[in-house]
Design a protein around this motif. Sequence first.
Motif, PDB file in Angstrom:
ATOM      1  N   VAL A 288       1.393   6.369  -7.134  1.00 24.90           N
ATOM      2  CA  VAL A 288       0.264   7.229  -7.511  1.00 24.90           C
ATOM      3  C   VAL A 288       0.658   8.696  -7.429  1.00 24.90           C
ATOM      4  O   VAL A 288       0.361   9.493  -8.334  1.00 24.90           O
TER       5      VAL A 288
ATOM      6  N   GLU B 147       0.816  -1.219   0.000  1.00 19.97           N
ATOM      7  CA  GLU B 147       0.000   0.000   0.000  1.00 19.97           C
ATOM      8  C   GLU B 147       0.848   1.267   0.000  1.00 19.97           C
ATOM      9  O   GLU B 147       0.584   2.173  -0.808  1.00 19.97           O
TER      10      GLU B 147
ATOM     11  N   GLN C 143      -3.627   1.370  -7.444  1.00 19.20           N
ATOM     12  CA  GLN C 143      -3.878   0.907  -6.077  1.00 19.20           C
ATOM     13  C   GLN C 143      -4.568  -0.460  -6.067  1.00 19.20           C
ATOM     14  O   GLN C 143      -4.245  -1.323  -5.241  1.00 19.20           O
ATOM     15  N   ASN C 144      -5.508  -0.666  -6.982  1.00 18.05           N
ATOM     16  CA  ASN C 144      -6.196  -1.957  -7.049  1.00 18.05           C
ATOM     17  C   ASN C 144      -5.246  -3.080  -7.457  1.00 18.05           C
ATOM     18  O   ASN C 144      -5.316  -4.199  -6.918  1.00 18.05           O
TER      19      ASN C 144
ATOM     20  N   HIS D 195      -2.987  -3.938  -4.552  1.00 23.50           N
ATOM     21  CA  HIS D 195      -3.755  -4.621  -3.507  1.00 23.50           C
ATOM     22  C   HIS D 195      -4.056  -6.064  -3.893  1.00 23.50           C
ATOM     23  O   HIS D 195      -4.023  -6.973  -3.042  1.00 23.50           O
TER      24      HIS D 195
ATOM     25  N   THR E 111      -6.538   4.906  -9.372  1.00 26.77           N
ATOM     26  CA  THR E 111      -7.401   3.839  -8.864  1.00 26.77           C
ATOM     27  C   THR E 111      -6.915   2.468  -9.324  1.00 26.77           C
ATOM     28  O   THR E 111      -6.860   1.514  -8.533  1.00 26.77           O
TER      29      THR E 111
ATOM     30  N   SER F 289       2.296   1.686  -3.481  1.00 26.04           N
ATOM     31  CA  SER F 289       1.284   2.096  -4.456  1.00 26.04           C
ATOM     32  C   SER F 289       0.945   3.572  -4.291  1.00 26.04           C
ATOM     33  O   SER F 289       0.767   4.287  -5.281  1.00 26.04           O
ATOM     34  N   ASP F 290       0.870   4.046  -3.041  1.00 29.92           N
ATOM     35  CA  ASP F 290       0.607   5.464  -2.801  1.00 29.92           C
ATOM     36  C   ASP F 290       1.728   6.336  -3.364  1.00 29.92           C
ATOM     37  O   ASP F 290       1.469   7.405  -3.944  1.00 29.92           O
TER      38      ASP F 290
END
Length: 245
Positions: free
Chosen positions: A113, A106, A175-176, A179, A172, A109-110
Motif C-alpha cells: 500500500v 498484514e 489490504q482486504n 487479509h 483498501t 500488504s502495508d
Amino acid sequence: MDGCTQICKCFLILSNILLVLVGFGLAALGTLLGIVAAVTGLHMKPLTIGVTVLVITGILTMLVAVIGNYGAFKHSKAILYGFSGLLSLLIIFDIVAGVMAFVRAEPVSDELVEFYNTVYTQYPDTDIDRTPILKLIHKIFDCCGIGEPIKQSVEFTCPDNLKHLSFPSCPTVIQNKFHSYAPLVLGGFLGLAGIRILALVCGVVLSRRISQCYTAPSEDEARWAAMHENCIRTLCCELFQTIFK
C-alpha cells in the motif's frame, strides 16, 4: 508383499506424481512472477522472497518426488530412507512457510500500500516510467486510485471495466485481499504438508517391508525405474545449470 504394502506403494507413486505436478506449478508461478516483476520494475523485498521460495519449493518438490518413485520402483531401501529424510525437511519447510505467509500478510500488504501510494502520488513526475506498475496493480486488484478523485494522468491505467464506474480505493482493496487470502495460502501449504506426511508414512512402511521380503522388480517396474533415473539426471542438470549459470 501383502495387500497393505501394495496399497502404500501405489499411493506413494500416485502422490509423488501429484507432487511433481504441484512442484512444476509452484516453480512456474514463481518464474512468472519474477518475469512480471522484472518487466514492470516492481522491485519489493517480500515479492523477491516469495518468488525465491516458490521456485526453490517447486524444484525440490519435483526432485524429491522423482527420487521417491525411483526408490519405490527399484525396491531400494536406502533410496526410500533418503527420500523419507528429504520429505521430512520439506514438511517442516511447508509448515514454516505457510505460517510465515499468514503472519506476514498484514505487514506485506502495508508495504505494498505504501509503495502504491508513493507511485500514484508521484506519477508521472518521475525519471522512471511507472505506467506498467500502475496497470499491473490496477488489473490484479481491480481498483484504481487512493479514494479521492482520480488524476487525469492516471485514469488511462485504470481497468477497462471500471472506466464508467466509481473506482474502489486500491489501498483498501489491497489490504482486504491480503487479509482474505492469507488463510487460503496457509491452508495450501498445510495441505501440501499433509500429502507429504502420507507419502512419508507409505515410504517408511514400504522400506521396512522391502527389508523383510524382497523380490526382484518386474520388467515393467524396471522400465519405469529407468525412466525415473533419467528424470532425476535431467532435473539435477537443470538445477545446477540454473544455479551456476
